[in-house]
Design a protein around this motif. Structure first.
Motif, PDB file in Angstrom:
ATOM      1  N   GLU A  93      -7.762  -0.811  13.324  1.00 17.13           N
ATOM      2  CA  GLU A  93      -8.785  -1.351  12.433  1.00 17.13           C
ATOM      3  C   GLU A  93      -9.379  -0.276  11.540  1.00 17.13           C
ATOM      4  OE1 GLU A  93     -12.629  -2.263  14.391  1.00 17.13           O
ATOM      5  OE2 GLU A  93     -11.642  -1.562  16.240  1.00 17.13           O
ATOM      6  N   GLU A 110       0.835  -1.195   0.000  1.00 16.13           N
ATOM      7  CA  GLU A 110       0.000   0.000   0.000  1.00 16.13           C
ATOM      8  C   GLU A 110       0.878   1.257   0.000  1.00 16.13           C
ATOM      9  OE1 GLU A 110      -2.090  -3.377   2.032  1.00 16.13           O
ATOM     10  OE2 GLU A 110      -0.224  -2.311   2.468  1.00 16.13           O
ATOM     11  N   LYS A 116      -4.284   0.119   4.599  1.00 11.28           N
ATOM     12  CA  LYS A 116      -4.399  -1.159   3.912  1.00 11.28           C
ATOM     13  C   LYS A 116      -5.517  -1.134   2.875  1.00 11.28           C
ATOM     14  CE  LYS A 116      -3.142  -3.551   8.204  1.00 11.28           C
ATOM     15  NZ  LYS A 116      -3.589  -4.572   9.191  1.00 11.28           N
ATOM     16  N   PHE A 117      -5.331  -1.912   1.803  1.00 11.46           N
ATOM     17  CA  PHE A 117      -6.376  -2.048   0.799  1.00 11.46           C
ATOM     18  C   PHE A 117      -7.638  -2.643   1.411  1.00 11.46           C
ATOM     19  CE2 PHE A 117      -2.663  -2.541  -2.266  1.00 11.46           C
ATOM     20  CZ  PHE A 117      -2.713  -1.222  -2.657  1.00 11.46           C
ATOM     21  N   SER A 118      -7.465  -3.558   2.353  1.00 12.39           N
ATOM     22  CA  SER A 118      -8.598  -4.264   2.948  1.00 12.39           C
ATOM     23  C   SER A 118      -9.250  -3.487   4.081  1.00 12.39           C
ATOM     24  CB  SER A 118      -8.145  -5.633   3.472  1.00 12.39           C
ATOM     25  OG  SER A 118      -7.087  -5.469   4.424  1.00 12.39           O
ATOM     26  N   GLY A 119      -8.734  -2.300   4.406  1.00 15.31           N
ATOM     27  CA  GLY A 119      -9.257  -1.499   5.509  1.00 15.31           C
ATOM     28  C   GLY A 119      -8.344  -1.567   6.707  1.00 15.31           C
TER      29      GLY A 119
END
Length: 522
Positions: free
Chosen positions: A337, A304, A318-321
């Protein structure tokens, strides 16, 4: 159609015969009618109008007088360098388009003593300003005026291309200036990048003293650059600018046109400018960091794209959150998170802001400690104001929450301001001004207050706009200092003002130090 404000100026003649700059300006004109009524001869009517007018109660109209002097009696269509002290932009004639719509004003330059040194030949004159969202304050003024002037376009293809803008730059005191030879001017923290030719990447980087910091026309690497790299030259303040090559890829280049040799040995796929001595670069889809010697400080390993380093920490989302925070060695300090976004706290450090999937706001200190708020506060209404703290609006009132204070203002809709002044807004559009101790300094039901800062002295004043659009300047204790303020940044205690008959500058005693009559007749 609205006539020219100062068409006489453009012809080299003022409405009054103004003496040379060294002489004492004429006294400040009074625009109030005299106490003793002056007999007015009633007009001769061809037939009764049905309206009774007591002409003995009317006074003769006295036209406004000009206040100020001129550098010379002839036209001042070129700024001649000199020791003027601070110069101020002033408005001249209106620019009109079809059907009488006003499209702006011509602008000139005048000294703080009211001496015109440049007639209104420009479309705009404004201070160069550079925005850095990582800094506090976020707007940087390098101390240069940018002058824009429309010229005939010999290569126009349609009616929108008939005119083109050419730019010049000068010192705020007129001690140096350029001709109108630039296609664009970009602001930078240390000065301005003046572009002569976007296609050829011809540009010069000037500081506030007019010194040439960089001239791209002397670079050996210039033929290798992709066209239209000119805006990237604004990042030279960190030592190197990012430029794209014709054959692809990005390299770092110094002010003398030298390409930074790096351990990687090849152009990068993507990159950010240097900040705190580090620059993020991308190689084959992975991100790392180099230093100003071109050596790896963190070899590419992040999938990222990271943010710049702020006080030795950088956020990687992060790409995923979620996010993690790294130090300059690439070590992970914190994980979250949430997607974290840094924000200056006004004290040289930063806070982190994030939002949950439900839209709730979360705030963390620089060392990732969660910030808690009083019971019942809806975090979705939280906002952060540098110098003031957190502001939260509820049905019952508004909160201001900072390290040193937690204050609730009953029935308030919102609160704005600084650490010293707070502007409390109520549902009925009334407003209070309080100090940090809670003392009410001023109230109004006929407009609203806000703060303006003098660009030279850094003094802060209260500005008040009433419900009919008239602006005035007040001291912090509520004393009205200047009437008919016409917006714009104060400069050395002088304010751009306009009333029904005059336009110019007033001092803090509400006296015109320079003004020109407005011809508003048909």
């Amino acid at each position: 159609m609205k006539k020219s404000l100062i068409s006489a100026l453009l012809c080299g003649v003022l409405c009054l015969s103004l003496s040379a700059c060294g002489t004492t300006p004429p006294p400040t004109p009074s625009h109030s009618p005299s106490d003793a009524p002056v007999a007015v001869t009633p007009p001769v009517l061809s037939e009764p109008s049905g309206v009774f007018t007591d002409w003995s109660k009317l006074t003769a109209y006295t036209p406004a007088e000009a206040v100020g002097t001129r550098l010379s009696d002839g036209p001042l269509d070129t700024l001649t360098t000199g020791d003027y002290g601070l110069l101020l932009p002033y408005q001249g004639e209106s620019l009109l388009v079809a059907d009488g719509w006003e499209a702006g004003q011509r602008v000139g330059l005048v000294t703080v003593d009211g001496c015109v040194v440049l007639d209104p030949i420009c479309d705009r004159i404004y201070q160069a300003s550079y925005y850095d969202y990582n800094a506090s304050p976020s707007v940087i003024y390098p101390g240069i005026y940018i002058l824009s002037r429309a010229e005939d376009n010999p290569n126009y293809t349609d009616e929108w291309d008939i005119k083109i803008s050419r730019y010049a730059v000068c010192a705020l005191d007129g001690s140096w200036c350029t001709d109108f030879i630039y296609e664009s001017v970009y602001s930078a923290p240390d000065g301005v990048v003046c572009v002569e030719d976007h296609e050829k990447n011809h540009a010069v980087y000037l500081d506030k003293n007019g010194n040439v910091l960089a001239d791209t026309r002397s670079w050996e690497v210039l033929p290798r650059l992709e066209p239209h790299n000119t805006y990237n030259f604004t990042s030279f303040h960190d030592g190197f600018a990012l430029v794209r090559l014709l054959r692809g890829g990005i390299v770092f280049i110094s002010m003398d046109g030298r390409i930074l040799e790096t351990e990687h040995g090849e152009p990068f796929d993507s990159a950010h400018g240097f900040h705190e001595g580090h620059a993020a670069v991308e190689v084959d889809g992975l991100w790392g960091f180099i230093d100003e010697s071109g050596n790896w400080t963190i070899e590419p390993r992040f999938a990222e794209e990271p943010d710049v380093f702020l006080n030795g920490q950088a956020v990687v989302r992060k790409f995923s959150g979620g996010s993690y925070i790294i130090n300059t060695e690439g070590e992970t300090l914190w994980e979250s998170e949430y997607d974290l976004w840094p924000q200056p706290d006004g004290n040289g450090s930063y806070l982190y802001n994030a939002y949950t999937s439900d839209g709730d706001a979360c705030w963390f200190t620089f060392d990732m400690q969660p910030i808690t708020f009083p019971e019942g506060i809806d975090s979705r209404t939280l906002s952060y104001s540098t110098g003031l703290g957190f502001v939260c609006s509820t049905r019952d009132g508004a909160w201001v929450i900072s390290d040193n204070d937690t204050t609730f203002y009953p029935d308030a809709e919102s609160v704005t301001g600084t650490s010293d002044l707070r502007f409390i807004w109520y549902e009925d559009n009334s407003q209070e001004i309080r100090n940090a101790a809670g003392d009410i300094l001023h109230t109004t039901e006929n407009g609203y207050f806000y703060t303006v800062t003098d660009a030279v002295t850094q003094e802060t004043y209260l500005a008040m706009t009433n419900n009919v659009g008239t602006n005035s300047i007040y001291s912090e204790n509520g004393e009205r200092l200047v009437t008919d303020w016409n917006y714009g940044m104060p400069m050395n205690g002088l304010f751009n003002c306009q009333d029904a008959v005059s336009i110019g500058y007033k001092n803090l005693n509400n006296e015109w130090v320079f003004c020109l009559p407005i011809d508003s007749g048909d």
